[in-house]
Design an enzyme around this catalytic site. Structure first.
Site, PDB file in Angstrom:
ATOM      1  N   GLU A  62       9.460  -4.261  10.409  1.00 31.52           N
ATOM      2  CA  GLU A  62       9.880  -2.964   9.870  1.00 31.52           C
ATOM      3  C   GLU A  62      10.388  -2.061  10.970  1.00 31.52           C
ATOM      4  O   GLU A  62       9.717  -1.865  11.995  1.00 31.52           O
ATOM      5  CB  GLU A  62       8.727  -2.277   9.129  1.00 31.52           C
ATOM      6  CG  GLU A  62       9.123  -0.938   8.530  1.00 31.52           C
ATOM      7  CD  GLU A  62       8.090  -0.355   7.583  1.00 31.52           C
ATOM      8  OE1 GLU A  62       8.303   0.779   7.108  1.00 31.52           O
ATOM      9  OE2 GLU A  62       7.077  -1.031   7.318  1.00 31.52           O
ATOM     10  N   GLU A 103      -1.227  -5.657   8.787  1.00 33.42           N
ATOM     11  CA  GLU A 103      -0.482  -4.943   9.814  1.00 33.42           C
ATOM     12  C   GLU A 103      -1.168  -5.098  11.161  1.00 33.42           C
ATOM     13  O   GLU A 103      -2.383  -4.936  11.266  1.00 33.42           O
ATOM     14  CB  GLU A 103      -0.392  -3.447   9.468  1.00 33.42           C
ATOM     15  CG  GLU A 103       0.410  -3.152   8.206  1.00 33.42           C
ATOM     16  CD  GLU A 103       0.597  -1.661   7.977  1.00 33.42           C
ATOM     17  OE1 GLU A 103       0.256  -0.865   8.892  1.00 33.42           O
ATOM     18  OE2 GLU A 103       1.080  -1.279   6.905  1.00 33.42           O
ATOM     19  N   ASP A 159       0.837  -1.193   0.000  1.00 31.58           N
ATOM     20  CA  ASP A 159       0.000   0.000   0.000  1.00 31.58           C
ATOM     21  C   ASP A 159       0.877   1.251   0.000  1.00 31.58           C
ATOM     22  O   ASP A 159       0.376   2.374  -0.049  1.00 31.58           O
ATOM     23  CB  ASP A 159      -1.014   0.004   1.137  1.00 31.58           C
ATOM     24  CG  ASP A 159      -0.398  -0.128   2.513  1.00 31.58           C
ATOM     25  OD1 ASP A 159       0.854  -0.185   2.617  1.00 31.58           O
ATOM     26  OD2 ASP A 159      -1.159  -0.184   3.502  1.00 31.58           O
ATOM     27  N   SER A 160       2.197   1.052  -0.009  1.00 29.12           N
ATOM     28  CA  SER A 160       3.151   2.138  -0.276  1.00 29.12           C
ATOM     29  C   SER A 160       2.862   2.811  -1.612  1.00 29.12           C
ATOM     30  O   SER A 160       3.316   3.931  -1.855  1.00 29.12           O
ATOM     31  CB  SER A 160       4.582   1.596  -0.281  1.00 29.12           C
ATOM     32  OG  SER A 160       4.700   0.449  -1.119  1.00 29.12           O
ATOM     33  N   LYS A 213      -0.906  -9.519   3.175  1.00 29.11           N
ATOM     34  CA  LYS A 213      -0.153  -8.968   4.301  1.00 29.11           C
ATOM     35  C   LYS A 213      -1.050  -8.089   5.143  1.00 29.11           C
ATOM     36  O   LYS A 213      -1.764  -7.224   4.605  1.00 29.11           O
ATOM     37  CB  LYS A 213       1.071  -8.179   3.814  1.00 29.11           C
ATOM     38  CG  LYS A 213       1.939  -7.651   4.970  1.00 29.11           C
ATOM     39  CD  LYS A 213       3.328  -7.228   4.504  1.00 29.11           C
ATOM     40  CE  LYS A 213       3.322  -5.905   3.779  1.00 29.11           C
ATOM     41  NZ  LYS A 213       2.951  -4.771   4.662  1.00 29.11           N
ATOM     42  N   ASP A 272      -0.720  -6.212   0.140  1.00 31.93           N
ATOM     43  CA  ASP A 272      -1.208  -5.576   1.366  1.00 31.93           C
ATOM     44  C   ASP A 272      -2.725  -5.470   1.357  1.00 31.93           C
ATOM     45  O   ASP A 272      -3.328  -5.130   0.325  1.00 31.93           O
ATOM     46  CB  ASP A 272      -0.655  -4.151   1.477  1.00 31.93           C
ATOM     47  CG  ASP A 272       0.709  -4.085   2.131  1.00 31.93           C
ATOM     48  OD1 ASP A 272       1.050  -4.995   2.893  1.00 31.93           O
ATOM     49  OD2 ASP A 272       1.436  -3.109   1.868  1.00 31.93           O
TER      50      ASP A 272
END
Length: 266
Positions: A181, A114, A45-46, A112, A84
């Site tokens: 991270e 978070e 999602d960067s 993925k 993501d």
């Protein structure tokens, strides 16, 4: 099915061979990165920041993630595709499951998420659906407002203990992989040794089982003009992007990246 599977990744961890992962958002770069030997491609999602120009990942939608996943799938040359699930996916368990279906149907091989130990229930449900999960710990960009900015996590012993406990809990819930991270290098190695599943690091030191970088960062491209400490510009000394990707994969494999200058202390 991709050439690289969970069995492949588990074998690399057991043998001590490092895993190379890069972000990709379209077919052309997916082809180049996978052809250079990257075992995994991350549709992060960067993209909200490097493609769309936002100041965080929060505005990204699942429809956008699915679109870019489908693009990457068309160019991929055998790498495992990880996508993501964006910020809004976590508003409910049902939405998260629905969003996972969307990106898997678009071409992802793994999703993925978070978060910490609270992800255990979603991971169990996703595993029941046949969806492998990479759990993202440490600096989780979707929580940037809670953290008060992009800051190294796990420097305090209480934080470090919690991250270790979260990693073990998520493995027990069925997570197929972890991503760490911006944590101290020593902690990155400790967590990698504490779990049997592969651990990929970004700003987590050389002791993790593999590395990932945002493609734009490692090519020396940045909207802000300032690269994070954990980034190396792999375009330097190369005559093209394909050479930069190959240099990155080689550096991850031979252990020369990340160096001490790319890590964080406790």
């Amino acid at each position: 099915m991709p050439d690289v599977t969970l069995t492949t990744l588990q074998g690399l961890k057991q043998s001590g061979e490092k895993i190379a992962m890069l972000t990709a958002y379209d077919a052309t770069f997916a082809q180049a990165a996978s052809a250079a030997g990257a075992e995994m491609l991350l549709i992060g999602d960067s993209l909200g920041m490097v493609l769309q120009g936002h100041d965080s990942t929060l505005p990204v939608t699942v429809e956008e993630m699915a679109y870019h996943t489908a693009c990457v799938k068309r160019g991929n040359q055998g790498a495992m595709i990880v996508t993501d699930l964006p910020f809004a996916s976590g508003t409910s368990l049902q939405r998260l499951l629905d969003d996972a279906v969307k990106v898997m149907q678009a071409g992802a091989h793994m999703v993925k998420l978070e978060g910490g130990a609270w992800l255990a229930e979603p991971i169990v449900r996703l595993a029941q659906m046949g969806v492998p999960v990479c759990a993202h710990l440490g600096l989780t960009p979707q929580s940037v407002n809670l953290f008060g900015g992009f800051k190294v996590q796990g420097r305090q012993e209480t934080q470090a203990r919690q991250l270790r406990a979260d990693a073990i809990a998520l493995e027990q819930a069925g997570a197929a992989m972890l991503l760490l991270e911006c944590v101290p290098s020593a902690l990155g190695q400790e967590i990698s040794e504490a779990v049997k599943i592969p651990v990929i690091g970004i700003g987590a030191g050389p002791g993790t089982d593999g590395q990932v970088l945002v493609m734009h960062d490692m090519l020396g491209l940045s909207l802000s003009g300032r690269a994070p400490k954990f980034v190396k510009n792999f375009m330097q000394g190369q005559d093209g992007i394909q050479g930069a990707f190959a240099a990155y994969v080689k550096a991850v494999k031979d252990g020369s990246f990340p160096g001490p200058e790319h890590g964080f202390s406790a």
